[in-house]
Design a protein around this motif. Structure first.
Motif, PDB file in Angstrom:
ATOM      1  N   ASN A 173      -1.574  55.285   7.974  1.00  0.00           N
ATOM      2  CA  ASN A 173      -1.375  56.680   8.355  1.00  0.00           C
ATOM      3  C   ASN A 173       0.104  56.993   8.350  1.00  0.00           C
ATOM      4  OD1 ASN A 173      -4.048  56.690   8.843  1.00  0.00           O
ATOM      5  ND2 ASN A 173      -3.906  57.149  11.022  1.00  0.00           N
ATOM      6  N   PRO A 174       0.473  58.097   7.746  1.00  0.00           N
ATOM      7  CA  PRO A 174       1.908  58.420   7.690  1.00  0.00           C
ATOM      8  C   PRO A 174       2.420  58.982   9.012  1.00  0.00           C
ATOM      9  CG  PRO A 174       0.628  60.030   6.459  1.00  0.00           C
ATOM     10  CD  PRO A 174      -0.340  59.051   6.988  1.00  0.00           C
ATOM     11  N   ASN A 230      -4.235  59.130   4.892  1.00  0.00           N
ATOM     12  CA  ASN A 230      -4.985  59.846   5.927  1.00  0.00           C
ATOM     13  C   ASN A 230      -4.153  61.027   6.394  1.00  0.00           C
ATOM     14  OD1 ASN A 230      -6.044  56.771   6.650  1.00  0.00           O
ATOM     15  ND2 ASN A 230      -7.555  58.367   6.855  1.00  0.00           N
ATOM     16  N   ASP A 231      -4.349  62.180   5.765  1.00  0.00           N
ATOM     17  CA  ASP A 231      -3.519  63.307   6.185  1.00  0.00           C
ATOM     18  C   ASP A 231      -4.359  64.391   6.846  1.00  0.00           C
ATOM     19  OD1 ASP A 231      -4.808  64.065   3.923  1.00  0.00           O
ATOM     20  OD2 ASP A 231      -3.014  64.306   2.710  1.00  0.00           O
ATOM     21  N   ASP A 277      -7.940  65.958  -0.279  1.00  0.00           N
ATOM     22  CA  ASP A 277      -8.576  66.296  -1.554  1.00  0.00           C
ATOM     23  C   ASP A 277     -10.091  66.128  -1.511  1.00  0.00           C
ATOM     24  OD1 ASP A 277      -6.157  66.904  -2.542  1.00  0.00           O
ATOM     25  OD2 ASP A 277      -5.886  65.057  -3.699  1.00  0.00           O
ATOM     26  N   LEU A 278     -10.552  65.262  -0.627  1.00  0.00           N
ATOM     27  CA  LEU A 278     -11.987  65.031  -0.533  1.00  0.00           C
ATOM     28  C   LEU A 278     -12.705  66.299  -0.088  1.00  0.00           C
ATOM     29  CD1 LEU A 278     -11.943  61.548   1.215  1.00  0.00           C
ATOM     30  CD2 LEU A 278     -12.548  62.010  -1.155  1.00  0.00           C
ATOM     31  N   TYR A 279     -12.007  67.078   0.743  1.00  0.00           N
ATOM     32  CA  TYR A 279     -12.608  68.322   1.216  1.00  0.00           C
ATOM     33  C   TYR A 279     -12.408  69.420   0.199  1.00  0.00           C
ATOM     34  CZ  TYR A 279     -12.691  65.744   5.539  1.00  0.00           C
ATOM     35  OH  TYR A 279     -12.916  64.781   6.481  1.00  0.00           O
ATOM     36  N   THR A 306     -15.839  62.207  11.430  1.00  0.00           N
ATOM     37  CA  THR A 306     -15.132  61.007  11.883  1.00  0.00           C
ATOM     38  C   THR A 306     -14.421  60.357  10.709  1.00  0.00           C
ATOM     39  OG1 THR A 306     -17.063  59.644  11.440  1.00  0.00           O
ATOM     40  CG2 THR A 306     -16.834  60.513  13.675  1.00  0.00           C
ATOM     41  N   TYR A 307     -13.569  59.392  11.034  1.00  0.00           N
ATOM     42  CA  TYR A 307     -12.890  58.581  10.032  1.00  0.00           C
ATOM     43  C   TYR A 307     -13.912  57.911   9.118  1.00  0.00           C
ATOM     44  CZ  TYR A 307     -10.922  54.115   8.448  1.00  0.00           C
ATOM     45  OH  TYR A 307     -10.564  53.025   7.719  1.00  0.00           O
TER      46      TYR A 307
END
Length: 558
Positions: A136-137, A173-174, A268-270, A318-319
RNA sequence: GCGCUUGUAGCUCAGCGGAUAGAGCGCAGCCCUGCGGAGGCUGAGGCCGUGGGUUCAAAUCCCGCCAAGCGCGCCA
């Protein structure tokens, strides 16, 4: 050329196979009992270069004691240029020794292949994705992340060498709650930098890096974000902060020689509707249940010990759910036949449910390989250094790399098998840095280059040496080691454990140092000089390749 | 409590079904009137956590126990 690229190991097991087949035709063995013919590498030189314990395994079924059986099979082994001798040894081994004439010819073959030597074709050009680090950034990388990074990048190189089309990837994970926490923490630091009273939230990130980042943004943007409504300001400031964290992560990794073909954003997944498609797929399979206001993945039905929440009662995924979507993307959208993930030890419990989720989406879970890179405890002598991101006292990966150097760092991580926990003692790493095995190996490489340089000064070139003059024991032992590189590439590919590579490099370096002390290369004997120069050149090619696969530099001078 | 991983030389670790268990460091010695000694050679040092089992063969496979780490959240 193709023939030399084939490992001798397989050539020999083929010869043995032919003998076994003949034995069956002659009625010495039942045809039903044909087992796999595996070759081993004996520990003792007197047992030859390769050995098989086949007769020991076949003896019972054949109704013949192992030793006579071994002798009978040996008599049927067809002659081959690679093999000097095959013999039976008690209690029932069949040993093979390589022919010196063939061995010596491999020096020319290696020089002919140059840096292609070591490549094998296990993958058949198939696509393979390997995802690693993916931190995670929200903070800088620490030493444990470095281990995963080195593991992943080395594996990627080796899998490329074994005939895979490898895509390396970092998953960002943004989205999600930890990112919000990051936003809130950063906003607090930003306000503090502008003289406002604003405590970092209870569950926030308290590391100094955020203090610096807040100050940096305050200097560049002044109080601009204070004038905006907070629900607008926080995400915008947060986004900028995250971009800087990512840039920093990227440069830390580059320092270690780790780069990625693709940085994949969770968001991008969303945006591309893949999250929805993945969930739809699970729903169609009947694996989604609504309960207590949340959506659950009904994995107990698939053998898991418990069900897991996909969508919280708040409506937020969730993650686990986004990770399912990410794997949907990998397997279904992008169609990778095989995917490797490298996760930290704290994700170990996540493996089986992720595999279960893959099966639920109709993806054979064997296509998903997860490697757990175990914990690294950082210490200075007796003192254990905590590496929690939330506590203030982190020692970053960058600090460690600056202190010991990328080569030592990479080698240190690679020497241990991924599933063994390890201590990284900074004091020791520094103290012994000039007695480190990496230097032993690199020194061997500079010696090789030094000899070639020295020969060039004396007017000797690499052309025309007759390898048949390489009859010394140390020369042949060195050639034997050179030929093992493809086997090591194969081993690492099959086990996904790169730690065999540093071992091999060490052995190769030792074989070279031994050769160096026993065989003078540049001498008055011009023919021998030329032949030995070829061997030095071949050694340099192979050692450089091994080092490159590990991402360690192969220096010409030290 | 359950799951995953680990327990091998003084230290850090390889070996994971085969023939006398290895390496690096550390320790005790030895080797340059020649290609960089960041090297080479020799030696000391091991009931392979422990108790059973499987096998022609077990450090390696299976079971129990002991010890360590990590998991077992509508965190990621």
């Amino acid at each position: 050329m193709e023939l030399t690229r084939r490992m001798v190991k397989y050539r020999i097991s083929e010869l043995l196979g032919e003998a076994v087949q003949q034995a069956q035709e002659k009625g010495l063995l039942h045809s039903a009992t044909t087992p796999e013919i595996a070759m081993e590498r004996p520990q003792l030189a007197e047992h030859g270069d390769y050995a098989s314990s086949l007769p020991l395994k076949l003896a019972r079924g054949a109704g013949t004691p192992p030793l006579p059986l071994a002798e009978a099979i040996v008599a049927l082994i067809p002659p081959a240029p690679e093999v000097e001798r095959a013999w039976a040894a008690p209690p029932g081994f069949i040993n093979f020794s390589l022919s010196p004439a063939w061995l010596v010819g491999q020096v020319d073959a290696i020089i002919g292949q140059e840096e292609d030597f070591g490549n094998i074709d296990l993958g058949g050009g198939s696509r393979l994705q390997i995802e690693f680090v993916s931190v995670n950034p929200t903070g800088p990388l620490h030493i444990g992340h470095g281990r995963g990074a080195v593991l992943g990048s080395t594996l990627a190189r080796v899998l490329g060498a074994s005939g895979h089309r490898v895509v390396t990837e970092y998953y960002i994970n943004d989205a999600g709650t930890q990112i919000e926490t990051f936003h809130r923490s950063l906003f607090a630091r930003y306000q503090q930098a502008l003289g406002r009273e604003s405590p970092v939230p209870e569950d926030g990130y308290v590391g100094d890096y955020l203090l610096d980042l807040g100050r940096e943004l305050a200097q560049e943007h002044g109080d601009r974000f204070l004038l905006l409504p907070q629900e607008e300001a926080m995400p915008e400031l947060g986004r900028m902060g995250m971009e800087r964290m990512l840039a920093r992560i990227r440069s830390d990794l580059e320092l270690l020689g780790v780069t990625f073909a693709r940085w994949f954003s969770e968001g991008d997944l969303y945006r591309d509707g893949q999250y929805q498609k993945a969930m739809q797929l699970l729903r169609q399979g009947g694996f989604v249940e609504e309960r207590e206001g949340a959506l659950w993945f009904a994995s107990t039905a698939l053998g898991e010990s418990k069900d897991n929440v996909l969508v919280r009662s708040t409506g937020a995924p969730t993650y686990f759910a986004t990770d399912i979507a990410y794997h949907y993307n990998k397997f279904v959208e992008r169609g990778f036949p095989r995917v490797i993930n490298i996760w930290g030890a704290d994700h170990q419990g996540h493996i089986s449910r992720m595999k279960t989720a893959a099966s639920a989406m109709g993806v054979d879970s064997a296509r998903l390989n997860v490697i757990i890179s175990q914990m690294v405890t950082l210490r200075r002598g007796e003192e254990i250094v905590k590496i929690s991101k939330r506590s203030g006292d982190i020692i970053t990966l960058r600090e460690v790399v600056d202190e010991v150097g990328p080569d030592v760092c990479r080698f240190f991580f690679l020497t241990r098998s991924p599933d063994a926990q390890m201590d990284f003692d900074l004091e020791l790493a520094k103290k012994h840095s000039d007695e480190n095995p990496v230097y032993y190996i690199q020194y061997a490489h500079t010696r090789m280059c030094g000899i070639v340089r020295h020969a060039a000064e004396k007017g000797r070139e690499l052309e025309g040496g007759d390898v048949r003059l390489l009859s010394h024991e140390a020369e042949q032992a060195l050639i034997r080691k050179l030929l093992l590189l493809p086997e090591v590439v194969e081993l690492v590919t099959v086990t996904l454990e790169p730690h065999h590579l540093p071992r091999y490099s060490l052995e190769l370096a030792a074989a070279f140092h031994d050769f160096y002390t026993r065989c003078r290369v540049v001498s008055r004997d011009k023919a021998l000089t030329d032949a030995r120069l070829k061997l030095v050149k071949a050694s340099q090619i192979v050692l450089a390749r091994a080092l490159t696969l590990m991402g360690v530099t192969a220096p010409e001078r030290m």
